[in-house]
Design a protein around this motif. Sequence first.
Motif, PDB file in Angstrom:
ATOM      1  N   PHE A  55       0.833  -1.202   0.000  1.00 36.89           N
ATOM      2  CA  PHE A  55       0.000   0.000   0.000  1.00 36.89           C
ATOM      3  C   PHE A  55       0.869   1.254   0.000  1.00 36.89           C
ATOM      4  O   PHE A  55       0.593   2.205  -0.735  1.00 36.89           O
ATOM      5  N   THR A  60      -1.931  -1.018  -4.711  1.00 37.16           N
ATOM      6  CA  THR A  60      -3.168  -1.204  -3.965  1.00 37.16           C
ATOM      7  C   THR A  60      -3.764  -2.591  -4.150  1.00 37.16           C
ATOM      8  O   THR A  60      -4.239  -3.196  -3.181  1.00 37.16           O
ATOM      9  N   SER A  63      -1.809  -4.991  -2.206  1.00 37.68           N
ATOM     10  CA  SER A  63      -2.104  -4.776  -0.797  1.00 37.68           C
ATOM     11  C   SER A  63      -3.417  -5.455  -0.423  1.00 37.68           C
ATOM     12  O   SER A  63      -3.507  -6.131   0.609  1.00 37.68           O
ATOM     13  N   TYR A  64      -4.416  -5.300  -1.278  1.00 40.89           N
ATOM     14  CA  TYR A  64      -5.712  -5.934  -1.048  1.00 40.89           C
ATOM     15  C   TYR A  64      -5.561  -7.455  -0.968  1.00 40.89           C
ATOM     16  O   TYR A  64      -6.104  -8.092  -0.059  1.00 40.89           O
ATOM     17  N   ALA A 109      -7.559  -0.992   1.818  1.00 39.99           N
ATOM     18  CA  ALA A 109      -7.425  -1.301   0.388  1.00 39.99           C
ATOM     19  C   ALA A 109      -8.793  -1.384  -0.281  1.00 39.99           C
ATOM     20  O   ALA A 109      -8.950  -0.921  -1.425  1.00 39.99           O
TER      21      ALA A 109
END
Length: 141
Positions: A55, A60, A63-64, A109
Motif C-alpha cells: 500500500f 493497492t 495490498s488488497y 485497500a
Amino acid sequence: MSDDFRKNLLGPEPTLLPVEEAVEARLAAGDEAVDLAAGNPTSSLLWAILADEAFAEGRTIESYAYARTGYHRGLDSLRRNGWRGTGPVPYAHEGNRGFLRALYALGRAAGAIGESDEAARIATFLNDSDPLATAAIEAAL
C-alpha cells in the motif's frame, strides 16, 4: 438449580491468539516479511506487513490481496482458538495484532479500490473486535 447464573452476561470472553514468537524473532533479527511468508503462510502478521508495504508503494491491488490472505488466515486462527464469529479480539494482546492489522489493511485497500460496502463491513468488524484497534494501528504505521 441450573448453571444459567454462571453465564457471562456481558458477552463472549475475548479471544487471544497465540503470539507468533518465532516470526517476531525473525523480524526483529532483520528478516523481511516477504522472505518469511512462504515458510509461515498462516501468519496474519506477515501478510499484514506485506499489505502495508504494498500500500505504501502504491500497489493497492497487491495490498488488497495480501490483506485478504492475512484476514482469512486470521479467521482460521480465531476459530481454532475458540472464537465463534463474535466477541472481542483485543489489540492490547500481542498475538491478536497481526489479524487486526490485516483486517485494517483489507478495509483500507477495499476503500481505495471503491469497495465501499466491504470497507464499511470491515470497519464495523474491526470496531466490534476492539474499538481502540484502529487508532492503535494508525499510530503504529
